[in-house]
Design a protein around this motif. Structure first.
Motif, PDB file in Angstrom:
ATOM      1  N   ALA A 182       0.815  -1.210   0.000  1.00  0.00           N
ATOM      2  CA  ALA A 182       0.000   0.000   0.000  1.00  0.00           C
ATOM      3  C   ALA A 182       0.848   1.260   0.000  1.00  0.00           C
ATOM      4  O   ALA A 182       0.418   2.316  -0.471  1.00  0.00           O
ATOM      5  CB  ALA A 182      -0.938   0.003   1.211  1.00  0.00           C
ATOM      6  N   ASN A 183       2.081   1.170   0.519  1.00  0.00           N
ATOM      7  CA  ASN A 183       2.941   2.349   0.649  1.00  0.00           C
ATOM      8  C   ASN A 183       4.201   2.257  -0.192  1.00  0.00           C
ATOM      9  O   ASN A 183       5.183   2.945   0.087  1.00  0.00           O
ATOM     10  CB  ASN A 183       3.320   2.538   2.129  1.00  0.00           C
ATOM     11  CG  ASN A 183       2.127   2.874   2.992  1.00  0.00           C
ATOM     12  OD1 ASN A 183       1.617   3.985   2.959  1.00  0.00           O
ATOM     13  ND2 ASN A 183       1.658   1.895   3.759  1.00  0.00           N
ATOM     14  N   ILE A 184       4.145   1.430  -1.239  1.00  0.00           N
ATOM     15  CA  ILE A 184       5.348   1.186  -2.039  1.00  0.00           C
ATOM     16  C   ILE A 184       5.836   2.450  -2.746  1.00  0.00           C
ATOM     17  O   ILE A 184       7.004   2.560  -3.106  1.00  0.00           O
ATOM     18  CB  ILE A 184       5.082   0.054  -3.062  1.00  0.00           C
ATOM     19  CG1 ILE A 184       6.407  -0.543  -3.551  1.00  0.00           C
ATOM     20  CG2 ILE A 184       4.223   0.544  -4.208  1.00  0.00           C
ATOM     21  CD1 ILE A 184       7.188  -1.251  -2.501  1.00  0.00           C
ATOM     22  N   THR A 185       4.963   3.445  -2.942  1.00  0.00           N
ATOM     23  CA  THR A 185       5.378   4.696  -3.587  1.00  0.00           C
ATOM     24  C   THR A 185       5.841   5.742  -2.574  1.00  0.00           C
ATOM     25  O   THR A 185       6.136   6.870  -2.951  1.00  0.00           O
ATOM     26  CB  THR A 185       4.221   5.279  -4.424  1.00  0.00           C
ATOM     27  OG1 THR A 185       3.107   5.531  -3.567  1.00  0.00           O
ATOM     28  CG2 THR A 185       3.819   4.312  -5.528  1.00  0.00           C
ATOM     29  N   ASN A 186       5.897   5.366  -1.307  1.00  0.00           N
ATOM     30  CA  ASN A 186       6.320   6.290  -0.248  1.00  0.00           C
ATOM     31  C   ASN A 186       7.491   5.690   0.527  1.00  0.00           C
ATOM     32  O   ASN A 186       7.280   5.097   1.607  1.00  0.00           O
ATOM     33  CB  ASN A 186       5.159   6.591   0.712  1.00  0.00           C
ATOM     34  CG  ASN A 186       3.990   7.237   0.004  1.00  0.00           C
ATOM     35  OD1 ASN A 186       4.083   8.368  -0.456  1.00  0.00           O
ATOM     36  ND2 ASN A 186       2.893   6.516  -0.083  1.00  0.00           N
ATOM     37  N   LYS A 191      10.715   2.563   5.892  1.00  0.00           N
ATOM     38  CA  LYS A 191      11.921   2.424   6.701  1.00  0.00           C
ATOM     39  C   LYS A 191      11.666   1.430   7.831  1.00  0.00           C
ATOM     40  O   LYS A 191      10.551   1.311   8.340  1.00  0.00           O
ATOM     41  CB  LYS A 191      12.327   3.783   7.275  1.00  0.00           C
ATOM     42  CG  LYS A 191      12.765   4.775   6.201  1.00  0.00           C
ATOM     43  CD  LYS A 191      13.130   6.125   6.823  1.00  0.00           C
ATOM     44  CE  LYS A 191      13.591   7.102   5.758  1.00  0.00           C
ATOM     45  NZ  LYS A 191      13.916   8.428   6.328  1.00  0.00           N
ATOM     46  N   LYS A 192      12.710   0.716   8.220  1.00  0.00           N
ATOM     47  CA  LYS A 192      12.565  -0.309   9.257  1.00  0.00           C
ATOM     48  C   LYS A 192      11.922   0.254  10.522  1.00  0.00           C
ATOM     49  O   LYS A 192      11.064  -0.381  11.132  1.00  0.00           O
ATOM     50  CB  LYS A 192      13.921  -0.927   9.584  1.00  0.00           C
ATOM     51  CG  LYS A 192      14.419  -1.937   8.576  1.00  0.00           C
ATOM     52  CD  LYS A 192      15.692  -2.599   9.073  1.00  0.00           C
ATOM     53  CE  LYS A 192      16.160  -3.677   8.097  1.00  0.00           C
ATOM     54  NZ  LYS A 192      17.373  -4.364   8.576  1.00  0.00           N
ATOM     55  N   ARG A 193      12.351   1.433  10.909  1.00  0.00           N
ATOM     56  CA  ARG A 193      11.855   2.011  12.158  1.00  0.00           C
ATOM     57  C   ARG A 193      10.343   2.232  12.088  1.00  0.00           C
ATOM     58  O   ARG A 193       9.611   1.936  13.035  1.00  0.00           O
ATOM     59  CB  ARG A 193      12.570   3.338  12.440  1.00  0.00           C
ATOM     60  CG  ARG A 193      12.065   4.070  13.689  1.00  0.00           C
ATOM     61  CD  ARG A 193      12.825   5.360  13.897  1.00  0.00           C
ATOM     62  NE  ARG A 193      12.709   6.262  12.758  1.00  0.00           N
ATOM     63  CZ  ARG A 193      11.654   7.047  12.541  1.00  0.00           C
ATOM     64  NH1 ARG A 193      10.626   7.026  13.379  1.00  0.00           N
ATOM     65  NH2 ARG A 193      11.625   7.841  11.495  1.00  0.00           N
ATOM     66  N   ILE A 206      13.019  -6.431  13.328  1.00  0.00           N
ATOM     67  CA  ILE A 206      12.056  -6.454  12.238  1.00  0.00           C
ATOM     68  C   ILE A 206      12.601  -7.173  11.005  1.00  0.00           C
ATOM     69  O   ILE A 206      11.894  -7.959  10.362  1.00  0.00           O
ATOM     70  CB  ILE A 206      11.586  -5.020  11.863  1.00  0.00           C
ATOM     71  CG1 ILE A 206      10.491  -5.067  10.784  1.00  0.00           C
ATOM     72  CG2 ILE A 206      12.749  -4.149  11.428  1.00  0.00           C
ATOM     73  CD1 ILE A 206       9.200  -5.692  11.243  1.00  0.00           C
ATOM     74  N   GLY A 207      13.874  -6.955  10.677  1.00  0.00           N
ATOM     75  CA  GLY A 207      14.459  -7.627   9.520  1.00  0.00           C
ATOM     76  C   GLY A 207      14.502  -9.130   9.708  1.00  0.00           C
ATOM     77  O   GLY A 207      14.139  -9.902   8.813  1.00  0.00           O
ATOM     78  N   ILE A 222      10.497  -5.615  -0.599  1.00  0.00           N
ATOM     79  CA  ILE A 222      10.168  -4.256  -1.038  1.00  0.00           C
ATOM     80  C   ILE A 222      10.627  -4.039  -2.480  1.00  0.00           C
ATOM     81  O   ILE A 222       9.893  -3.485  -3.311  1.00  0.00           O
ATOM     82  CB  ILE A 222      10.806  -3.219  -0.098  1.00  0.00           C
ATOM     83  CG1 ILE A 222      10.119  -3.258   1.284  1.00  0.00           C
ATOM     84  CG2 ILE A 222      10.710  -1.813  -0.688  1.00  0.00           C
ATOM     85  CD1 ILE A 222      10.788  -2.413   2.333  1.00  0.00           C
ATOM     86  N   GLU A 223      11.844  -4.496  -2.789  1.00  0.00           N
ATOM     87  CA  GLU A 223      12.367  -4.297  -4.144  1.00  0.00           C
ATOM     88  C   GLU A 223      11.566  -5.093  -5.172  1.00  0.00           C
ATOM     89  O   GLU A 223      11.336  -4.617  -6.285  1.00  0.00           O
ATOM     90  CB  GLU A 223      13.844  -4.668  -4.195  1.00  0.00           C
ATOM     91  CG  GLU A 223      14.729  -3.696  -3.419  1.00  0.00           C
ATOM     92  CD  GLU A 223      16.182  -3.728  -3.858  1.00  0.00           C
ATOM     93  OE1 GLU A 223      16.562  -4.634  -4.627  1.00  0.00           O
ATOM     94  OE2 GLU A 223      16.937  -2.821  -3.430  1.00  0.00           O
TER      95      GLU A 223
END
Length: 277
Positions: A182-186, A191-193, A206-207, A222-223
């Protein structure tokens, strides 16, 4: 370790005819409604072996492990989805109930005889709508899938009082994936945090948490999501590389170009030419 398959959208349909096929053990990180339109063979679901036949239906939840071996030519229809596909909390709540479904011991869905033909017609209508992309097909598919879920719930016994810790973990991973798409363009929201805070996971963990459940890293997922969007936009319309890169939050053209080359080994223009072939 068993291979894990992903989807990069909240819903997709995969239909295939197989004549002599052996699909090795694998797991999904999504829900899958599997309909055998015709054919026979062996389906091993988790530790249970089933001899499938025409019109059999399986409902797989994230974490199930299965494999196939065809005996006679088989047509599979796979309706794959994540909780984010449904806009209302009601359907997501129903999915949580289905985590208790007994497929870990029984497998093939047993529907009421009066529901069987209707259920099959709903599945085939979803397959048809997904292929034709008619006006408002997404909304129609969403309603059809809601009806399918209700019929599944009517056909199974939802067990009470079972420890749902594993189910909660699976749903949280699905929600993380849905959030990423949903946020792939942002990029600042990926970010991990930010992800760790949103889903109450330690930023230092998280990773590892994503890797543990998906068998791919957070960055890789993500990529790959970005690459799916890039592929679609490179083959649809005449959008420039700068426009596509800007849509996905790349700082400038050089960052976009390096991203494409790192993931494909080709320049954007070479990659577009390859896709258009």
């Amino acid at each position: 370790m068993d291979r894990t398959f992903f989807i990069y959208r909240d819903f997709e349909v995969y239909s295939v005819d197989e004549y002599s096929w052996r699909k090795e053990r694998h797991r999904h990180n999504f829900f899958e409604l599997l309909f055998i339109e015709f054919g026979t063979g062996t389906h091993i679901l988790n530790t249970n072996e089933h001899q499938y036949k025409s019109n059999d239906v399986y409902f797989l939840t994230p974490g199930d492990i299965h494999s196939f071996r065809t005996i006679e030519p088989t047509r599979f229809h796979c309706l794959r989805f994540l909780p984010g596909f449904f806009s209302g909390v009601g359907e997501v709540s129903e999915l949580e109930k289905l985590f208790y479904y007994h497929n870990r011991t029984q497998g093939c869905l047993t529907l009421e005889s009066s529901d069987q033909a209707f259920f099959e017609s709903l599945i085939l209508k979803v397959v048809s709508e997904a292929a034709q992309h008619k006006k408002r097909h997404n909304e129609l598919i969403r309603h059809l899938m809601s009806s399918i879920l209700q019929l599944i719930l009517r056909s199974v016994t939802v067990k009470k009082g079972i420890n749902s810790g594993k189910n909660t973990e699976d749903l949280r991973v699905d929600n993380i994936l849905s959030y990423i798409r949903a946020n792939i363009t942002n990029p600042h929201l990926l970010k991990k945090r930010i992800i760790a805070e949103r889903f109450s996971v330690s930023v230092n963990y998280i990773g590892e948490y994503v890797k543990k459940h998906l068998n791919v890293s957070l960055r890789e997922y993500i990529e790959e999501c970005k690459m799916q969007i890039i592929k679609k936009r490179l083959t649809q319309g005449n959008r420039t590389f700068s426009e596509i890169g800007s849509d996905l939050g790349f700082i400038d053209s050089s960052h976009f170009n390096r991203f494409i080359r790192r993931n494909t080994g080709k320049s954007p223009s070479e990659f577009r030419a390859l896709l258009n072939k």
